[in-house]
Design a protein around this motif. Structure first.
Motif, PDB file in Angstrom:
ATOM      1  N   LEU A  60       0.791  -3.377   1.002  1.00  0.00           N
ATOM      2  CA  LEU A  60       0.758  -2.059   1.145  1.00  0.00           C
ATOM      3  C   LEU A  60       2.001  -1.313   0.553  1.00  0.00           C
ATOM      4  CD1 LEU A  60      -0.514   0.352   2.705  1.00  0.00           C
ATOM      5  CD2 LEU A  60       0.802  -0.183   4.920  1.00  0.00           C
ATOM      6  N   GLN A  64       1.944   1.697  -2.107  1.00  0.00           N
ATOM      7  CA  GLN A  64       2.496   3.040  -2.105  1.00  0.00           C
ATOM      8  C   GLN A  64       3.379   3.219  -3.066  1.00  0.00           C
ATOM      9  OE1 GLN A  64       1.756   3.173   2.949  1.00  0.00           O
ATOM     10  NE2 GLN A  64       3.571   2.592   1.985  1.00  0.00           N
ATOM     11  N   TRP A 107      13.108  -2.931   8.863  1.00  0.00           N
ATOM     12  CA  TRP A 107      12.291  -2.895   7.407  1.00  0.00           C
ATOM     13  C   TRP A 107      13.089  -2.274   6.391  1.00  0.00           C
ATOM     14  CZ3 TRP A 107       8.219  -5.904   8.565  1.00  0.00           C
ATOM     15  CH2 TRP A 107       7.628  -5.680   9.712  1.00  0.00           C
ATOM     16  N   SER A 126       7.072   3.180   4.141  1.00  0.00           N
ATOM     17  CA  SER A 126       6.159   3.970   5.213  1.00  0.00           C
ATOM     18  C   SER A 126       7.148   4.880   5.896  1.00  0.00           C
ATOM     19  CB  SER A 126       5.154   2.968   5.960  1.00  0.00           C
ATOM     20  OG  SER A 126       4.219   2.198   5.300  1.00  0.00           O
ATOM     21  N   LYS A 128       6.829   5.868   8.985  1.00  0.00           N
ATOM     22  CA  LYS A 128       6.796   5.392  10.067  1.00  0.00           C
ATOM     23  C   LYS A 128       8.023   4.346  10.538  1.00  0.00           C
ATOM     24  CE  LYS A 128       3.372   2.480  11.450  1.00  0.00           C
ATOM     25  NZ  LYS A 128       1.745   2.181  11.852  1.00  0.00           N
ATOM     26  N   ASP A 129       8.121   3.375   9.353  1.00  0.00           N
ATOM     27  CA  ASP A 129       9.153   2.404   9.730  1.00  0.00           C
ATOM     28  C   ASP A 129      10.553   2.616   9.195  1.00  0.00           C
ATOM     29  OD1 ASP A 129       7.039   0.525  10.139  1.00  0.00           O
ATOM     30  OD2 ASP A 129       6.643   0.233   8.143  1.00  0.00           O
ATOM     31  N   ARG A 180       0.603   1.410  21.015  1.00  0.00           N
ATOM     32  CA  ARG A 180      -0.913   1.158  21.219  1.00  0.00           C
ATOM     33  C   ARG A 180      -1.295   0.675  22.618  1.00  0.00           C
ATOM     34  NH1 ARG A 180      -0.701  -0.837  15.043  1.00  0.00           N
ATOM     35  NH2 ARG A 180      -0.867   1.235  13.996  1.00  0.00           N
ATOM     36  N   LEU A 219      -5.249  -1.068  13.912  1.00  0.00           N
ATOM     37  CA  LEU A 219      -4.316  -0.807  12.693  1.00  0.00           C
ATOM     38  C   LEU A 219      -4.121   0.639  12.408  1.00  0.00           C
ATOM     39  CD1 LEU A 219      -5.807  -3.726  10.782  1.00  0.00           C
ATOM     40  CD2 LEU A 219      -3.478  -3.724  11.733  1.00  0.00           C
ATOM     41  N   ALA A 220      -3.319   0.917  11.672  1.00  0.00           N
ATOM     42  CA  ALA A 220      -2.931   2.334  11.359  1.00  0.00           C
ATOM     43  C   ALA A 220      -4.209   2.668  10.219  1.00  0.00           C
ATOM     44  CB  ALA A 220      -1.810   2.557  10.610  1.00  0.00           C
ATOM     45  N   ALA A 222      -4.098   4.730   7.637  1.00  0.00           N
ATOM     46  CA  ALA A 222      -3.808   4.950   6.311  1.00  0.00           C
ATOM     47  C   ALA A 222      -3.430   3.559   5.411  1.00  0.00           C
ATOM     48  CB  ALA A 222      -2.531   5.488   6.432  1.00  0.00           C
ATOM     49  N   GLY A 223      -3.192   2.642   6.233  1.00  0.00           N
ATOM     50  CA  GLY A 223      -2.711   1.515   5.630  1.00  0.00           C
ATOM     51  C   GLY A 223      -3.862   0.929   5.038  1.00  0.00           C
ATOM     52  N   GLN A 248       3.477   8.404  10.884  1.00  0.00           N
ATOM     53  CA  GLN A 248       2.298   7.510  10.588  1.00  0.00           C
ATOM     54  C   GLN A 248       1.593   8.268   9.426  1.00  0.00           C
ATOM     55  OE1 GLN A 248       0.581   4.885  13.355  1.00  0.00           O
ATOM     56  NE2 GLN A 248      -1.574   5.127  12.815  1.00  0.00           N
ATOM     57  N   GLY A 249       1.040   7.179   8.293  1.00  0.00           N
ATOM     58  CA  GLY A 249       0.389   7.783   7.377  1.00  0.00           C
ATOM     59  C   GLY A 249       1.055   8.694   6.099  1.00  0.00           C
ATOM     60  N   ALA A 250       2.650   8.758   6.531  1.00  0.00           N
ATOM     61  CA  ALA A 250       3.163   9.352   5.412  1.00  0.00           C
ATOM     62  C   ALA A 250       4.181   8.437   4.536  1.00  0.00           C
ATOM     63  CB  ALA A 250       4.051  10.512   5.806  1.00  0.00           C
TER      64      ALA A 250
END
Ligand code: PBG
Length: 627
Positions: A60, A64, A107, A126, A128-129, A180, A219-220, A222-223, A248-250
């Motif tokens: 992933l 990206q 990460w 990502s 998000k991380d 989640r 799961l997301a 986006a991934g 998330q998703g960006a």
């Protein structure tokens, strides 16, 4: 690695010593650029230079990074964009539940070392991380346009379920995210949640293994979409059942602090809408002192607002800006009015008050689309009557009325301005039209150049259509205006934040919608939502989780498939009573349609001794349906 790439995906090198020679850029925009005076050409100051992007070695992350490389090659013809893959701590630790090992830089740390010693020039993450605070010497260079930020349900191959609602009690849902688990336990107390680790491919293999206990994974989206695994998405799991993670998703790109070249090059990728939304989300998380492993969910919605003094103009004078701040939906709660659930979407669609000019002309405000059975939000909102005419004097501040344009074009359907020569060749979207289009769909000319075309909309006014070089999506901004697209943006930003206890029994949620004029305004919104969440009981939930993590953390046993414990061993008492916490059962009932009484205002729910929420002008705070 390469053999498992999505079909038609270009090969990806895994180390810096293995760079393929890039083909010459074939983007139509770069060819266009070369022939148009005043636009970037291969003679920009960075032509011939090499730019190295670092990222994790996961598929992933690589995909990206390829997206970033492609975008850069289009914007900066003549630059060689390399990719350097690395392994991080998060990739190595596969046996411990993620939320139990501390450190928010799981990460990112190794990559940041490579960035600071010059091995790479930027890191593709990502978002998000990415921890909400950067280590000294690092900064965020750009946030790219967001993919779908929602979470997705992926059901085991061969099982008939299409949603979580259909699953029998005891079904096992694989996810390693406390966010989640906490939120879904709240709505689905009968489901079991188990850890599942590894990259996306590994997780899907574990899911589909007939001997595994998993019924489904969360799961997301986006991934999955970016890996061409969209066909595995059984359904989307979104609010109010599950609010997605911050960022998330960006895709976020980190650079060295003060590196002007990186600011120019990477800054050209910035999507301001995604950037504003994620700034609000990230500031909220930062104030909550949480990392990616806290049960914090969110949702943002941004509606662009066009005002005079926008594109191509100098920033507004402080006086005009102040008046602009006053222009908005001023609401306060009427304690006697019936409480009506309103979704965050509706918050953005609140009808705007009429300017005196519009009122004089007998123009109707644009009305929001109404769902059957949902009472319009105005039913329990009262505009602050007396001062309105003065405040909303659009003429006195040179402000045009505001409407909700089509998000992609800003142009009302059927408008003569819809002309293919004004379509951005990069995004395929219409160039933004400014200024806007009032509730009556009038528009006037803007100073500052550009083509002025008569509008036949209402037989009055003209509309400004920027020439192609003013397109917000144009390739590489000229080095004379690095990192800035010369646009003045205004938007209504709505942010919902939620914190849920790991057991799902305690939760707090807060939504705030506000007119924003700068990235800093967005951050302020995020900080304000965080403060409301903390005071509304979120602090207790986070403290309890912290205790729990300390007690179960540190073990290095294999956790895959293990059920995620509800509370820390011995910590059987729930978090201190949270003032706006809603018990799981009533929340679940509400989500199932028995919504009565759940749309409790944070203001109303607070005891007089606790702080009182004072709505500022232009703010709206409502509770969404089903919460
Ligand atoms: N921490 C894992 C991670 N980081 C980013 C993504 C997906 C892409 C995104 O959310 O931007 C994922 C996988 C997942 O949550 O399913």
């Amino acid at each position: 690695m390469i053999s498992s790439l999505p079909p038609n995906h270009p090969p990806i090198p895994s180390t810096s010593t293995n760079f393929p020679t890039r083909p010459p850029p074939s983007c139509p925009m770069s060819q266009l650029a070369a022939t148009r005076p005043g636009s970037p050409t291969a003679t920009h100051p960075y032509a011939g230079q090499t730019f190295t992007l670092g990222t994790r070695n996961s598929k992933l992350a690589m995909v990206q990074t390829e997206i970033v490389r492609r975008e850069l090659e289009q914007r900066w013809p003549g630059c060689e964009i390399r990719i350097f893959g690395m392994t991080t701590l998060g990739d190595n630790v596969q046996t411990q539940p993620l939320y139990t090992f501390g450190g928010k830089a799981l990460w990112t740390k190794e990559l940041e070392v490579a960035l600071l010693c010059g091995q790479v020039d930027a890191i593709v993450h990502s978002l998000k991380d990415v921890p909400t605070e950067f280590p000294p010497g690092c900064e965020l260079g750009a946030v790219l346009e967001r993919e779908d930020p929602s979470d997705a349900l992926v059901v085991k191959e061969g099982l008939p379920y299409t949603s979580l609602d259909e699953m029998p009690e005891g079904s096992v849902i694989g996810t390693s995210s406390v966010r989640r688990v906490a939120q879904l336990r709240r709505k689905y107390p009968g489901l079991k949640f188990a850890d599942v680790r590894g990259n996306l491919g590994t997780r899907l293999k574990k899911l589909d293994d007939p001997t595994s206990s998993y019924t489904a994974l969360i799961l997301a989206s986006a991934g999955l979409l970016r890996l061409n695994l969209g066909h595995r998405i059984t359904s989307s799991v979104s609010s109010p059942a599950l609010y997605h993670a911050v960022g998330q998703g960006a895709i976020g790109v980190e650079i060295r602090e003060g590196d002007q070249r990186a600011r120019d090059v990477i800054g050209s990728l910035e999507c301001w809408k995604t950037s504003w939304r994620t700034r609000a989300e990230r500031m909220m998380l930062r104030v909550l002192e949480g990392g990616c492993s806290v049960p914090v969910g969110c949702e943002t919605k941004l509606t662009e607002v066009f005002v005079k003094g926008g594109e191509g103009d100098a920033p507004l004078s402080p006086r005009a800006q102040k008046k602009l701040d006053l222009h908005g939906v001023r609401v306060e709660r009427d304690p006697n009015a019936p409480r009506v659930p309103v979704s965050p979407e509706q918050v953005n669609d609140l009808p705007l008050p009429l300017s005196p000019r519009s009122a004089a002309l007998g123009l109707a405000p644009s009305s929001p689309p109404q769902q059957p059975g949902v009472v319009p939000p105005t039913a329990h909102l009262t505009a602050n009557g007396a001062s309105v005419p003065k405040q909303y004097s659009a003429e006195s501040i040179g402000l045009l009325d505001i409407a909700e344009p089509d998000d992609t074009t800003g142009i009302p359907a059927g408008h003569p301005a819809v002309n293919p020569s004004h379509v951005c060749p990069i995004t395929g979207r219409m160039l933004p039209v400014a200024p806007l289009v009032s509730p009556s769909r009038r528009a006037v000319a803007l100073p500052g150049g550009g083509e002025h075309v008569s509008s036949s909309l209402n037989g009055s006014g003209t509309i400004h259509i920027p020439p192609l070089h003013e397109c917000a999506h144009r390739p590489g901004r000229t080095p004379s205006c690095p990192g800035s697209d010369n646009l003045t943006h205004h938007a209504t930003l709505s942010l919902t934040g939620t914190i849920t206890s790991l057991s799902g029994t305690h939760a707090v949620l807060y939504t705030l919608s506000r007119r924003c004029h700068s990235p800093e305004d967005c951050e302020q919104l995020g900080a304000d939502v965080a403060r409301e969440l903390i005071e509304g009981g979120g602090k207790e939930i986070l403290t309890e989780l912290g205790r729990h993590v300390k007690e179960v953390g540190g073990g290095d046993e294999q956790h895959d498939g293990k059920e995620i414990p509800v509370e820390a061993p011995g910590a059987s008492s729930p978090p201190a009573v949270c003032p706006v916490g809603i018990p799981a059962a009533s929340a679940a009932a509400a989500a199932n349609g028995h919504a009565g009484g759940v749309a409790k205002s944070p203001v109303a729910s607070k005891s007089p001794q606790s702080h009182r929420t004072v709505f500022r002008e232009g703010e709206v705070c409502l509770r969404p349906v089903g919460w």
